[in-house]
Design a protein around this motif. Structure first.
Motif, PDB file in Angstrom:
ATOM      1  N   LEU A  87      26.974 -27.436 -13.270  1.00 14.75           N
ATOM      2  CA  LEU A  87      27.735 -27.141 -12.054  1.00 14.75           C
ATOM      3  C   LEU A  87      28.627 -25.922 -12.245  1.00 14.75           C
ATOM      4  CD1 LEU A  87      28.742 -27.842  -9.207  1.00 14.75           C
ATOM      5  CD2 LEU A  87      30.368 -29.440 -10.257  1.00 14.75           C
ATOM      6  N   VAL A  88      29.479 -25.979 -13.279  1.00 18.51           N
ATOM      7  CA  VAL A  88      30.447 -24.897 -13.490  1.00 18.51           C
ATOM      8  C   VAL A  88      29.733 -23.605 -13.888  1.00 18.51           C
ATOM      9  CG1 VAL A  88      32.451 -24.175 -14.842  1.00 18.51           C
ATOM     10  CG2 VAL A  88      32.222 -26.556 -14.143  1.00 18.51           C
ATOM     11  N   GLY A  89      28.720 -23.711 -14.743  1.00 20.66           N
ATOM     12  CA  GLY A  89      27.999 -22.523 -15.158  1.00 20.66           C
ATOM     13  C   GLY A  89      27.307 -21.820 -14.007  1.00 20.66           C
ATOM     14  N   THR A  90      26.763 -22.591 -13.071  1.00 22.01           N
ATOM     15  CA  THR A  90      26.117 -21.990 -11.901  1.00 22.01           C
ATOM     16  C   THR A  90      27.143 -21.275 -11.028  1.00 22.01           C
ATOM     17  OG1 THR A  90      24.434 -23.732 -11.920  1.00 22.01           O
ATOM     18  CG2 THR A  90      24.671 -22.458  -9.900  1.00 22.01           C
ATOM     19  N   ARG A 126      20.253 -24.882   0.788  1.00 26.84           N
ATOM     20  CA  ARG A 126      19.269 -25.929   0.491  1.00 26.84           C
ATOM     21  C   ARG A 126      17.849 -25.399   0.459  1.00 26.84           C
ATOM     22  NH1 ARG A 126      18.129 -31.376   4.191  1.00 26.84           N
ATOM     23  NH2 ARG A 126      16.407 -32.179   2.919  1.00 26.84           N
ATOM     24  N   HIS A 127      17.494 -24.539   1.407  1.00 27.99           N
ATOM     25  CA  HIS A 127      16.093 -24.141   1.561  1.00 27.99           C
ATOM     26  C   HIS A 127      15.751 -22.792   0.923  1.00 27.99           C
ATOM     27  CE1 HIS A 127      15.260 -27.514   4.208  1.00 27.99           C
ATOM     28  NE2 HIS A 127      16.341 -27.214   4.912  1.00 27.99           N
ATOM     29  N   VAL A 128      16.753 -21.981   0.595  1.00 27.86           N
ATOM     30  CA  VAL A 128      16.487 -20.657   0.027  1.00 27.86           C
ATOM     31  C   VAL A 128      16.958 -20.563  -1.415  1.00 27.86           C
ATOM     32  CG1 VAL A 128      16.923 -18.181   0.238  1.00 27.86           C
ATOM     33  CG2 VAL A 128      16.602 -19.569   2.298  1.00 27.86           C
ATOM     34  N   LEU A 129      18.232 -20.872  -1.654  1.00 25.16           N
ATOM     35  CA  LEU A 129      18.811 -20.645  -2.981  1.00 25.16           C
ATOM     36  C   LEU A 129      18.424 -21.729  -3.985  1.00 25.16           C
ATOM     37  CD1 LEU A 129      22.366 -19.386  -1.985  1.00 25.16           C
ATOM     38  CD2 LEU A 129      20.424 -18.050  -2.790  1.00 25.16           C
ATOM     39  N   ILE A 130      18.567 -22.985  -3.594  1.00 25.57           N
ATOM     40  CA  ILE A 130      18.305 -24.064  -4.549  1.00 25.57           C
ATOM     41  C   ILE A 130      16.855 -24.066  -5.028  1.00 25.57           C
ATOM     42  CG2 ILE A 130      18.164 -26.576  -4.795  1.00 25.57           C
ATOM     43  CD1 ILE A 130      20.734 -26.830  -3.281  1.00 25.57           C
ATOM     44  N   PRO A 131      15.854 -23.944  -4.155  1.00 22.18           N
ATOM     45  CA  PRO A 131      14.473 -23.899  -4.677  1.00 22.18           C
ATOM     46  C   PRO A 131      14.227 -22.750  -5.649  1.00 22.18           C
ATOM     47  CG  PRO A 131      14.460 -24.330  -2.319  1.00 22.18           C
ATOM     48  CD  PRO A 131      15.862 -23.972  -2.678  1.00 22.18           C
ATOM     49  N   ALA A 132      14.881 -21.617  -5.427  1.00 23.07           N
ATOM     50  CA  ALA A 132      14.684 -20.479  -6.321  1.00 23.07           C
ATOM     51  C   ALA A 132      15.409 -20.666  -7.644  1.00 23.07           C
ATOM     52  CB  ALA A 132      15.160 -19.189  -5.637  1.00 23.07           C
ATOM     53  N   LEU A 133      16.554 -21.356  -7.615  1.00 19.93           N
ATOM     54  CA  LEU A 133      17.373 -21.510  -8.816  1.00 19.93           C
ATOM     55  C   LEU A 133      17.018 -22.734  -9.639  1.00 19.93           C
ATOM     56  CD1 LEU A 133      20.972 -20.609  -7.545  1.00 19.93           C
ATOM     57  CD2 LEU A 133      19.531 -19.274  -9.075  1.00 19.93           C
ATOM     58  N   GLN A 184      21.961 -16.652 -14.355  1.00 18.37           N
ATOM     59  CA  GLN A 184      22.435 -15.344 -13.899  1.00 18.37           C
ATOM     60  C   GLN A 184      21.310 -14.356 -13.583  1.00 18.37           C
ATOM     61  OE1 GLN A 184      25.349 -13.684 -16.547  1.00 18.37           O
ATOM     62  NE2 GLN A 184      25.746 -11.903 -15.272  1.00 18.37           N
ATOM     63  N   PRO A 185      20.299 -14.175 -14.458  1.00 12.40           N
ATOM     64  CA  PRO A 185      19.226 -13.220 -14.110  1.00 12.40           C
ATOM     65  C   PRO A 185      18.429 -13.624 -12.879  1.00 12.40           C
ATOM     66  CG  PRO A 185      19.195 -13.739 -16.464  1.00 12.40           C
ATOM     67  CD  PRO A 185      20.113 -14.719 -15.810  1.00 12.40           C
ATOM     68  N   VAL A 186      18.254 -14.919 -12.670  1.00 15.45           N
ATOM     69  CA  VAL A 186      17.507 -15.378 -11.497  1.00 15.45           C
ATOM     70  C   VAL A 186      18.297 -15.085 -10.223  1.00 15.45           C
ATOM     71  CG1 VAL A 186      16.462 -17.382 -10.391  1.00 15.45           C
ATOM     72  CG2 VAL A 186      16.390 -17.148 -12.881  1.00 15.45           C
ATOM     73  N   LEU A 187      19.602 -15.287 -10.269  1.00 18.64           N
ATOM     74  CA  LEU A 187      20.435 -14.956  -9.111  1.00 18.64           C
ATOM     75  C   LEU A 187      20.372 -13.469  -8.786  1.00 18.64           C
ATOM     76  CD1 LEU A 187      23.749 -17.040  -9.440  1.00 18.64           C
ATOM     77  CD2 LEU A 187      22.193 -16.975  -7.498  1.00 18.64           C
ATOM     78  N   GLU A 188      20.348 -12.637  -9.834  1.00 18.76           N
ATOM     79  CA  GLU A 188      20.294 -11.196  -9.615  1.00 18.76           C
ATOM     80  C   GLU A 188      18.972 -10.776  -8.975  1.00 18.76           C
ATOM     81  OE1 GLU A 188      20.951  -9.718 -13.513  1.00 18.76           O
ATOM     82  OE2 GLU A 188      23.145  -9.818 -13.375  1.00 18.76           O
ATOM     83  N   ASP A 189      17.900 -11.544  -9.215  1.00 14.26           N
ATOM     84  CA  ASP A 189      16.585 -11.189  -8.690  1.00 14.26           C
ATOM     85  C   ASP A 189      16.325 -11.734  -7.290  1.00 14.26           C
ATOM     86  OD1 ASP A 189      15.974  -9.785 -10.976  1.00 14.26           O
ATOM     87  OD2 ASP A 189      14.953 -11.469 -11.950  1.00 14.26           O
ATOM     88  N   ILE A 190      17.197 -12.616  -6.796  1.00 16.31           N
ATOM     89  CA  ILE A 190      17.001 -13.150  -5.446  1.00 16.31           C
ATOM     90  C   ILE A 190      17.480 -12.118  -4.426  1.00 16.31           C
ATOM     91  CG2 ILE A 190      17.632 -14.959  -3.812  1.00 16.31           C
ATOM     92  CD1 ILE A 190      18.002 -16.863  -6.118  1.00 16.31           C
TER      93      ILE A 190
END
Length: 272
Positions: A75-78, A185-192, A159-165
């Motif tokens: 949680l905190v790291g995200t 729910r439908h965009v960020l969470i499935p990607a992360l 962190q790298p995955v967030l940068e690529d979204i």
């Protein structure tokens, strides 16, 4: 399944051979040696060792604290990764560098620092005592130590995955009428989620075997704040090598089951 050698790197057979030899020498042979040594014990002897109340208490504490620390860092790291990627503010690069500090800091030094901070007479511990909250020499202190050690695993994985979204995906969802919760729910969470599970797995695996940062803040009371790695060291100090090996095999088996289940879940989510 047919083999598909990469056309970029030549020498598939040679590189595969090096891979198998390296894994065998570094990973498989030491584990196989431990299993062979543990085979000297009969099943009743092995069961008597791993089912002892002291061992079961240490098992519950080690895996329970590791799971709690991994979830907390999940949680905190995200949130930390989100702030570092999506916002620009003074001191951002300093905070980004501080996240890697647990990697470079010796775990014994981290344990001493945390104990000095959260002990009953420490800077934070003395204030916690006023509200009847004891941190050091309790399972809570162990969770804090494991959280400190494993934080970078989650941040550096997410962190790298967030940068690529692309932010355009969020903007497109908002333009189509999605509110912030629906975008999350439908965009960020499935990607992360796949990356988050990877970071969670790494943090959990690291926390299960942690020793240096925990023994100082735990208090090491048998049945209460004694972790499995410390119990193995106690067995070795008593020249009970078979007992230490039996506990190590049990720890290996439980860790393998946990990691296997997490990997299966991650694969299923990735396919979905």
């Amino acid at each position: 399944m047919a083999l598909r050698p990469s056309p970029v790197i030549p020498g598939f057979n040679l590189t595969l051979g090096y891979t198998l030899v390296y894994l065998s020498l570094i990973v498989l042979l030491p584990l196989a040696g431990m299993l062979v040594y543990a085979s000297k014990l009969s099943w009743p002897e092995f069961y008597a060792i791993v089912s002892h109340d002291r061992v079961l208490a240490a098992l519950k504490l080690s895996f329970g604290a590791a799971l709690a620390a991994a979830l907390l860092n999940g949680l905190v790291g995200t949130l930390l990764a989100w702030v570092l990627v999506r916002y620009r503010f003074p001191g951002r690069k300093i905070i980004d560098a501080l996240i890697d500090l647990p990697f470079a800091l010796p775990t014994a030094v981290a344990g001493i620092a945390l104990t000095a901070l959260y002990a009953p007479r420490g800077w934070v511990g003395q204030w916690a005592n006023e509200i009847a909250l004891k941190i050091a020499y309790t399972p809570l202190g162990i969770i804090l130590a494991l959280t400190f050690v494993t934080l970078p695993f989650v941040v550096r994985t997410v962190q790298p995955v967030l940068e690529d979204i692309p932010r355009e995906l969020e903007e497109a969802a908002s333009c189509l009428g999605a509110n912030k919760f629906q975008v999350l729910r439908h965009v960020l969470i499935p990607a992360l989620l796949p990356a988050w599970l990877t970071g969670f797995t790494l943090a959990f695996a690291r926390a299960v075997g942690e020793y240096g940062s925990v023994i100082f803040i735990a208090g090491n009371m048998p049945g209460k704040t004694e972790i499995l790695p410390l119990l193995i060291m106690v067995k070795l100090d008593q020249y009970d090598y078979l007992g230490a090996t039996a506990i190590g095999v049990m720890m290996l088996a439980v860790s393998f089951v946990f990691l296997l289940l997490i990997n299966l879940l991650q694969r299923r989510i990735s396919r979905g």
